[in-house]
Design a protein around this motif. Sequence first.
Motif, PDB file in Angstrom:
ATOM      1  N   LEU A 106       0.837  -1.202   0.000  1.00 31.50           N
ATOM      2  CA  LEU A 106       0.000   0.000   0.000  1.00 31.50           C
ATOM      3  C   LEU A 106       0.875   1.256   0.000  1.00 31.50           C
ATOM      4  O   LEU A 106       0.609   2.209  -0.726  1.00 31.50           O
ATOM      5  CB  LEU A 106      -0.922  -0.012   1.215  1.00 31.50           C
ATOM      6  CG  LEU A 106      -1.843   1.204   1.374  1.00 31.50           C
ATOM      7  CD1 LEU A 106      -2.827   1.311   0.211  1.00 31.50           C
ATOM      8  CD2 LEU A 106      -2.584   1.143   2.715  1.00 31.50           C
ATOM      9  N   ARG A 107       1.917   1.242   0.812  1.00 31.56           N
ATOM     10  CA  ARG A 107       2.826   2.386   0.872  1.00 31.56           C
ATOM     11  C   ARG A 107       3.470   2.636  -0.479  1.00 31.56           C
ATOM     12  O   ARG A 107       3.526   3.774  -0.959  1.00 31.56           O
ATOM     13  CB  ARG A 107       3.899   2.132   1.937  1.00 31.56           C
ATOM     14  CG  ARG A 107       4.832   3.317   2.179  1.00 31.56           C
ATOM     15  CD  ARG A 107       5.920   2.941   3.170  1.00 31.56           C
ATOM     16  NE  ARG A 107       6.860   2.010   2.569  1.00 31.56           N
ATOM     17  CZ  ARG A 107       7.906   2.380   1.816  1.00 31.56           C
ATOM     18  NH1 ARG A 107       8.115   3.653   1.550  1.00 31.56           N
ATOM     19  NH2 ARG A 107       8.710   1.476   1.314  1.00 31.56           N
ATOM     20  N   GLN A 108       3.943   1.579  -1.127  1.00 32.98           N
ATOM     21  CA  GLN A 108       4.595   1.730  -2.422  1.00 32.98           C
ATOM     22  C   GLN A 108       3.622   2.240  -3.482  1.00 32.98           C
ATOM     23  O   GLN A 108       3.982   3.082  -4.309  1.00 32.98           O
ATOM     24  CB  GLN A 108       5.210   0.397  -2.852  1.00 32.98           C
ATOM     25  CG  GLN A 108       6.389  -0.053  -2.014  1.00 32.98           C
ATOM     26  CD  GLN A 108       6.948  -1.389  -2.469  1.00 32.98           C
ATOM     27  OE1 GLN A 108       6.545  -1.917  -3.505  1.00 32.98           O
ATOM     28  NE2 GLN A 108       7.867  -1.949  -1.692  1.00 32.98           N
ATOM     29  N   LEU A 109       2.394   1.732  -3.456  1.00 33.40           N
ATOM     30  CA  LEU A 109       1.410   2.125  -4.461  1.00 33.40           C
ATOM     31  C   LEU A 109       1.011   3.593  -4.328  1.00 33.40           C
ATOM     32  O   LEU A 109       0.957   4.321  -5.322  1.00 33.40           O
ATOM     33  CB  LEU A 109       0.177   1.236  -4.365  1.00 33.40           C
ATOM     34  CG  LEU A 109       0.340  -0.183  -4.901  1.00 33.40           C
ATOM     35  CD1 LEU A 109      -0.715  -1.105  -4.324  1.00 33.40           C
ATOM     36  CD2 LEU A 109       0.271  -0.182  -6.433  1.00 33.40           C
ATOM     37  N   GLN A 110       0.731   4.041  -3.100  1.00 34.78           N
ATOM     38  CA  GLN A 110       0.330   5.437  -2.934  1.00 34.78           C
ATOM     39  C   GLN A 110       1.464   6.377  -3.327  1.00 34.78           C
ATOM     40  O   GLN A 110       1.249   7.371  -4.023  1.00 34.78           O
ATOM     41  CB  GLN A 110      -0.101   5.716  -1.493  1.00 34.78           C
ATOM     42  CG  GLN A 110      -0.475   7.190  -1.289  1.00 34.78           C
ATOM     43  CD  GLN A 110      -1.190   7.450   0.009  1.00 34.78           C
ATOM     44  OE1 GLN A 110      -2.171   6.769   0.332  1.00 34.78           O
ATOM     45  NE2 GLN A 110      -0.728   8.430   0.777  1.00 34.78           N
ATOM     46  N   ARG A 111       2.659   6.060  -2.876  1.00 31.18           N
ATOM     47  CA  ARG A 111       3.802   6.915  -3.206  1.00 31.18           C
ATOM     48  C   ARG A 111       4.027   6.942  -4.712  1.00 31.18           C
ATOM     49  O   ARG A 111       4.268   8.005  -5.300  1.00 31.18           O
ATOM     50  CB  ARG A 111       5.054   6.421  -2.491  1.00 31.18           C
ATOM     51  CG  ARG A 111       6.271   7.330  -2.688  1.00 31.18           C
ATOM     52  CD  ARG A 111       7.401   6.903  -1.792  1.00 31.18           C
ATOM     53  NE  ARG A 111       7.845   5.545  -2.082  1.00 31.18           N
ATOM     54  CZ  ARG A 111       8.770   4.902  -1.381  1.00 31.18           C
ATOM     55  NH1 ARG A 111       9.317   5.485  -0.320  1.00 31.18           N
ATOM     56  NH2 ARG A 111       9.129   3.688  -1.709  1.00 31.18           N
ATOM     57  N   ALA A 112       3.920   5.794  -5.362  1.00 24.07           N
ATOM     58  CA  ALA A 112       4.147   5.742  -6.807  1.00 24.07           C
ATOM     59  C   ALA A 112       3.076   6.510  -7.565  1.00 24.07           C
ATOM     60  O   ALA A 112       3.374   7.226  -8.530  1.00 24.07           O
ATOM     61  CB  ALA A 112       4.186   4.288  -7.273  1.00 24.07           C
ATOM     62  N   GLN A 113       1.799   6.381  -7.152  1.00 23.69           N
ATOM     63  CA  GLN A 113       0.749   7.100  -7.873  1.00 23.69           C
ATOM     64  C   GLN A 113       0.904   8.610  -7.699  1.00 23.69           C
ATOM     65  O   GLN A 113       0.761   9.364  -8.667  1.00 23.69           O
ATOM     66  CB  GLN A 113      -0.648   6.662  -7.433  1.00 23.69           C
ATOM     67  CG  GLN A 113      -1.728   7.510  -8.130  1.00 23.69           C
ATOM     68  CD  GLN A 113      -3.115   6.946  -8.113  1.00 23.69           C
ATOM     69  OE1 GLN A 113      -3.306   5.733  -8.134  1.00 23.69           O
ATOM     70  NE2 GLN A 113      -4.106   7.821  -8.079  1.00 23.69           N
ATOM     71  N   LEU A 114       1.190   9.062  -6.489  1.00 29.89           N
ATOM     72  CA  LEU A 114       1.351  10.492  -6.273  1.00 29.89           C
ATOM     73  C   LEU A 114       2.511  11.054  -7.085  1.00 29.89           C
ATOM     74  O   LEU A 114       2.441  12.193  -7.566  1.00 29.89           O
ATOM     75  CB  LEU A 114       1.552  10.781  -4.790  1.00 29.89           C
ATOM     76  CG  LEU A 114       0.270  10.778  -3.953  1.00 29.89           C
ATOM     77  CD1 LEU A 114       0.587  10.714  -2.467  1.00 29.89           C
ATOM     78  CD2 LEU A 114      -0.569  12.001  -4.270  1.00 29.89           C
ATOM     79  N   ARG A 115       3.543  10.283  -7.260  1.00 31.26           N
ATOM     80  CA  ARG A 115       4.688  10.746  -8.047  1.00 31.26           C
ATOM     81  C   ARG A 115       4.409  10.689  -9.551  1.00 31.26           C
ATOM     82  O   ARG A 115       4.941  11.509 -10.308  1.00 31.26           O
ATOM     83  CB  ARG A 115       5.930   9.918  -7.721  1.00 31.26           C
ATOM     84  CG  ARG A 115       6.501  10.172  -6.326  1.00 31.26           C
ATOM     85  CD  ARG A 115       7.845   9.491  -6.167  1.00 31.26           C
ATOM     86  NE  ARG A 115       8.416   9.692  -4.843  1.00 31.26           N
ATOM     87  CZ  ARG A 115       9.058  10.788  -4.447  1.00 31.26           C
ATOM     88  NH1 ARG A 115       9.174  11.801  -5.280  1.00 31.26           N
ATOM     89  NH2 ARG A 115       9.556  10.875  -3.223  1.00 31.26           N
ATOM     90  N   ALA A 116       3.577   9.755  -9.980  1.00 36.60           N
ATOM     91  CA  ALA A 116       3.381   9.539 -11.419  1.00 36.60           C
ATOM     92  C   ALA A 116       2.161  10.243 -11.991  1.00 36.60           C
ATOM     93  O   ALA A 116       2.167  10.643 -13.160  1.00 36.60           O
ATOM     94  CB  ALA A 116       3.283   8.038 -11.707  1.00 36.60           C
ATOM     95  N   LEU A 117       1.094  10.379 -11.198  1.00 38.45           N
ATOM     96  CA  LEU A 117      -0.177  10.892 -11.715  1.00 38.45           C
ATOM     97  C   LEU A 117      -0.488  12.241 -11.072  1.00 38.45           C
ATOM     98  O   LEU A 117      -0.856  12.304  -9.901  1.00 38.45           O
ATOM     99  CB  LEU A 117      -1.314   9.905 -11.429  1.00 38.45           C
ATOM    100  CG  LEU A 117      -1.088   8.468 -11.908  1.00 38.45           C
ATOM    101  CD1 LEU A 117      -2.324   7.625 -11.631  1.00 38.45           C
ATOM    102  CD2 LEU A 117      -0.712   8.416 -13.382  1.00 38.45           C
ATOM    103  N   PRO A 118      -0.379  13.328 -11.817  1.00 36.76           N
ATOM    104  CA  PRO A 118      -0.523  14.650 -11.221  1.00 36.76           C
ATOM    105  C   PRO A 118      -1.968  15.018 -10.918  1.00 36.76           C
ATOM    106  O   PRO A 118      -2.913  14.524 -11.536  1.00 36.76           O
ATOM    107  CB  PRO A 118       0.046  15.584 -12.297  1.00 36.76           C
ATOM    108  CG  PRO A 118      -0.145  14.831 -13.580  1.00 36.76           C
ATOM    109  CD  PRO A 118       0.030  13.383 -13.235  1.00 36.76           C
ATOM    110  N   PHE A 119      -2.109  15.890  -9.953  1.00 34.40           N
ATOM    111  CA  PHE A 119      -3.387  16.523  -9.654  1.00 34.40           C
ATOM    112  C   PHE A 119      -3.563  17.681 -10.631  1.00 34.40           C
ATOM    113  O   PHE A 119      -2.662  18.497 -10.803  1.00 34.40           O
ATOM    114  CB  PHE A 119      -3.362  17.052  -8.217  1.00 34.40           C
ATOM    115  CG  PHE A 119      -4.630  17.732  -7.773  1.00 34.40           C
ATOM    116  CD1 PHE A 119      -5.562  17.054  -7.009  1.00 34.40           C
ATOM    117  CD2 PHE A 119      -4.875  19.062  -8.093  1.00 34.40           C
ATOM    118  CE1 PHE A 119      -6.726  17.672  -6.577  1.00 34.40           C
ATOM    119  CE2 PHE A 119      -6.027  19.695  -7.672  1.00 34.40           C
ATOM    120  CZ  PHE A 119      -6.952  19.002  -6.910  1.00 34.40           C
ATOM    121  N   GLU A 120      -4.722  17.748 -11.283  1.00 39.90           N
ATOM    122  CA  GLU A 120      -4.969  18.871 -12.201  1.00 39.90           C
ATOM    123  C   GLU A 120      -6.460  19.102 -12.370  1.00 39.90           C
ATOM    124  O   GLU A 120      -7.261  18.169 -12.313  1.00 39.90           O
ATOM    125  CB  GLU A 120      -4.278  18.657 -13.548  1.00 39.90           C
ATOM    126  CG  GLU A 120      -4.608  17.336 -14.246  1.00 39.90           C
ATOM    127  CD  GLU A 120      -5.480  17.521 -15.482  1.00 39.90           C
ATOM    128  OE1 GLU A 120      -6.338  18.438 -15.477  1.00 39.90           O
ATOM    129  OE2 GLU A 120      -5.323  16.727 -16.423  1.00 39.90           O
TER     130      GLU A 120
END
Length: 284
Positions: free
Chosen positions: A26-40
Motif C-alpha cells: 500500500l505504501r509503495q502504491l500510494q507513493r508511486a501514484q502520487l509521483r506519477a499521476l498529477p493533480f490537475e
Amino acid sequence: MPAFDLTTYLERLGMERPAVPDAEALRQLQRAQLRALPFESFDPYLGSAPDLDLDVIVEKILHRRRGGYCFELNALFGAALSALGFQTRRALGRVRKGLPEGGPRTHLLMTVTIGEERFIADAGFGGPGALEPLKLVLDVEQDMTNGRYRLIRDARTDETVIERWTNGQWGSLYGFDSAFVVDADVAGANHICATWSRMPFPNHLMLAGFDGNTRIGVFGRNVTRETAEGDTRTVVTSEAEFASLVRDELRIGVDDRMIAAAWARIEQDTPLPAEARGIAEKTL
C-alpha cells in the motif's frame, strides 16, 4: 463491468505488481501514484465537469496521460487497490487547510483495513498531503517522506482531522467522518466542485505533482516548489513558460488548445503579491 486494467495502471506508475496486499505494498502504491499521476483541474477550469465513469478515467489518465482531481485519482487508486485484493472503504472529507472547520464534503479519500490496522489511502489531495498512507490512529506523530503528520479528533464535528507540521505549528488539512459513501454522494460532490461558483475549481487552475523529489503546487500563475531545503515561490509570466511547467515538469498530457484556453483565463487574473500567495494556495 470489465475487469480493471491493472497492467496498464502499474506500467503508468512504473512498478511491478505487489506480491501480497500488505502495508508495504500500500505504501509503495500510494507513493508511486502520487509521483506519477498529477493533480490537475483543467476540466472544471475550462467549463466541464469530469466524467467519473471508471472507463473514462482510465482513458483520460492512463492512456492520454492526463491527471485529475480527487474524484478521478482516488477512484483510479481505489479500483487498483480492489483489483490487488485490498479491503477499501470510501470517505468524503471537508477541506480545512488551517481553518477550524471545513466546507462541504468534497474531498474523496479511502480507508484501507489490513489485518488489525487501518490506513488513510489518499492519492488525490491537491495540497501537501502525506506521500505515504497514514495509520488511522489518533494523537500519534507520523513521519512521512514529505513531512510530519498526525490525526486528531474534533469532538464538535465528530471528524478525524489530518494535520501537518509546518513552520513550527500544526495546521489542519482536512477532516472526515465514518459516514457510508455511495456513488450518488460522489457524483453530487463532483458536481459541486466543478460547477459551484463558490468552489475554487471553476475559478482557479490548480495543479500539483512531483518533479523528482520536488513537490510542485500551482495556483493560477503562482508556483510553489517544495524541497527538503525549503520552499521557493515564482510567478509564471508567459504561455510558453506555462506550457513547459505543465508538460515538462508536471508531465500533464494536455494539447495546445487547452494550454491556450487556460492561459487566456489566467492572464485575466492579477498576479498575487508574494505575501498573499500562501493564503490563496490554501484552497488547493
